[in-house]
Every structure is written in C-alpha cells, then in structure tokens.
Design a protein around this motif. Structure first.
Motif, PDB file in Angstrom:
ATOM      1  N   ARG A  92      55.297  97.314   2.046  1.00  0.00           N
ATOM      2  CA  ARG A  92      54.820  98.162   2.962  1.00  0.00           C
ATOM      3  C   ARG A  92      53.180  98.338   2.926  1.00  0.00           C
ATOM      4  O   ARG A  92      52.730  98.957   1.724  1.00  0.00           O
ATOM      5  CB  ARG A  92      55.438  99.750   2.606  1.00  0.00           C
ATOM      6  N   PRO A 148      53.619 103.084   7.120  1.00  0.00           N
ATOM      7  CA  PRO A 148      52.287 101.932   6.927  1.00  0.00           C
ATOM      8  C   PRO A 148      51.682 101.877   8.378  1.00  0.00           C
ATOM      9  O   PRO A 148      52.216 101.873   9.308  1.00  0.00           O
ATOM     10  CB  PRO A 148      53.183 100.792   6.295  1.00  0.00           C
ATOM     11  N   SER A 200      50.875  95.831   8.373  1.00  0.00           N
ATOM     12  CA  SER A 200      52.164  95.040   8.033  1.00  0.00           C
ATOM     13  C   SER A 200      51.789  93.509   7.276  1.00  0.00           C
ATOM     14  O   SER A 200      50.902  93.120   7.328  1.00  0.00           O
ATOM     15  CB  SER A 200      52.938  94.614   9.405  1.00  0.00           C
ATOM     16  N   ASP A 234      55.917  98.659  -5.289  1.00  0.00           N
ATOM     17  CA  ASP A 234      56.761  98.293  -4.284  1.00  0.00           C
ATOM     18  C   ASP A 234      57.457  97.029  -4.945  1.00  0.00           C
ATOM     19  O   ASP A 234      57.068  96.038  -5.554  1.00  0.00           O
ATOM     20  CB  ASP A 234      55.755  97.569  -3.217  1.00  0.00           C
TER      21      ASP A 234
END
Length: 237
Positions: free
Chosen positions: A7, A51, A54, A82
């Motif tokens: 993210r 977010p 990308s 993450d």
C-alpha cells in the motif's frame, strides 16, 4: 505477499538526503501502529486511508531511473506494517538498487525477514530508551519501547549500516532528557546520530507545539550529544 500488494501512500522520485551517500527515490508505505505526538505524516497512519499511489507507479519510476538512482528508501508511516514489504524489497534489489529503510522498530519479526535485504537503516529513537514509560508516552502505545529495543538489537547484530535519529521538542525532550539520551548513545557505542528539531508538518494550520527558539537545545546538551557519537548531524527546519 506479492510486492504489488504494497500500500503505497506516496512517492518521492528523487532525493539526496533520505539515504546517505546515495541518490534515491522514497516509497512511503501507508499505515503505522503508533500515534507519535510529533508525527510529520499523520495522514499515513491509518491503513484504512486510500493509498494515493501504487506499486505499479513505483515500478514505472524505477524502470526509467535505472543507472540514475542508487537506491530506494521505504518510509512511512511505518513500512514494516505491510506484509508485502519483504517482496517489494526483493524486487527492488533484483533491479540493481540498494535498499534503505526508515523505521521506528514497531514490528521486530517483520524487520527480521527484511534485514538480509537492507543496506541502510534510519532508526527513529522516539525518546530515551532507558525510560520505557516516557518512550510509550511519545508513541501513544504501551510496549513500544520494548519493540524498539528488540529491533535496535537486531539491526546492530546484523551489522547493517545504521543512523539513529531523534525528533526533538523541549516539551517532550527537555535538556535533562537530551543529556540522558546522550548517555544512552555513548553506552551503546552508536556511531551515527541525527538530532531533528521538530517543525510543523506541511499543510498544518494549527500549531501543535510552541515555536522552538534558537537556544534549544542548550550548549551543554548539544555538546554531550556531539561527544557521544562519531558522526553527529543537527537537522533544523
């Protein structure tokens, strides 16, 4: 978890200051379990926040910058939140880039998986580690000092290039606390340390804290910090 699942909150395509000695890009990862009183990127704290970039954008950028950039820094938020971070680092390494990490040490287990892939770490020392209660007051989360210390020990044992850094404001780190921090740095034989004087986050209209005068830190604390490490940097404004 695949790298594409990372993210990505934002991307800085070029920087000379976030990865010492390297020209780099910065990938900001969405999410952080801590709620530090002086957080500069508080909009990145929630994983629920959509977010704004990308992994595909990261890949397009790095494909264009091969031979121009030396490395990629994963920052945040707290990047180790993450599960896709290790694979993202592997992907970056396979493209020939060095890997940097900005972390507070929130997730030692995930850090352990990433360490073999990391060339440099910027580790946030939120407060004096010998005072766990004060440390946890800064982060807003009980047990955060213990997580930091576990991560710190792991990084030192791995021999990864390390910069410890502390964001400081007199409301949270008065002179006596800075002196205690200098003692900890000296006892730990920390090589590189940066004192980052708190500044108001960009786009913030209400001041969280009083303005910091040029007399902070005082000469005694500054001398102690400089004397505690081989390489000292003061970052102000």
């Amino acid at each position: 978890m695949p790298a594409a699942a990372l993210r990505v909150a934002a991307i800085t395509p070029f920087t000379t200051i976030d990865f010492p000695g390297r020209l780099s890009a910065v990938v900001f990862v969405q999410g952080c379990p801590w709620r530090c009183v002086y957080c500069h990127n508080d909009w990145m704290q929630s994983r629920a926040h959509a977010p704004e970039s990308s992994w595909d954008e990261v890949m397009k950028l790095l494909s264009r910058r091969k031979g121009l950039l030396d490395g990629v820094v994963f920052s945040g938020g707290e990047p180790t939140v993450d599960h896709a971070l290790p694979e993202a680092m592997r992907t970056v390494k396979s493209m020939g880039f060095e890997v940097g990490l900005h972390t507070g040490g929130s997730y030692p287990d995930r850090l352990a998986e990433c360490l073999p892939l990391i060339d440099w770490v910027g580790l946030d020392v939120k407060a004096v580690p010998t005072d766990p209660e004060a440390y946890d007051r800064v982060t807003g989360v009980p047990g955060s000092c213990a997580h930091f210390l576990e991560s710190y020990r792991m990084i030192r044992e791995a021999g990864v290039e390390l910069e410890c850094r502390t964001t400081a404001h007199p409301a949270w780190l008065p002179e006596d606390r800075l002196l205690a921090l200098a003692d900890w740095l000296k006892d730990e034989e920390v090589d590189t340390f940066a004192l980052q004087i708190y500044r108001q986050p960009p786009g913030s209209f209400l001041a969280r804290f009083d303005r910091i005068g040029a007399d902070y830190p005082g000469e005694r604390a500054l001398t102690a910090l400089k004397g505690a490490v081989k390489h000292f940097t003061e970052r102000r404004g």
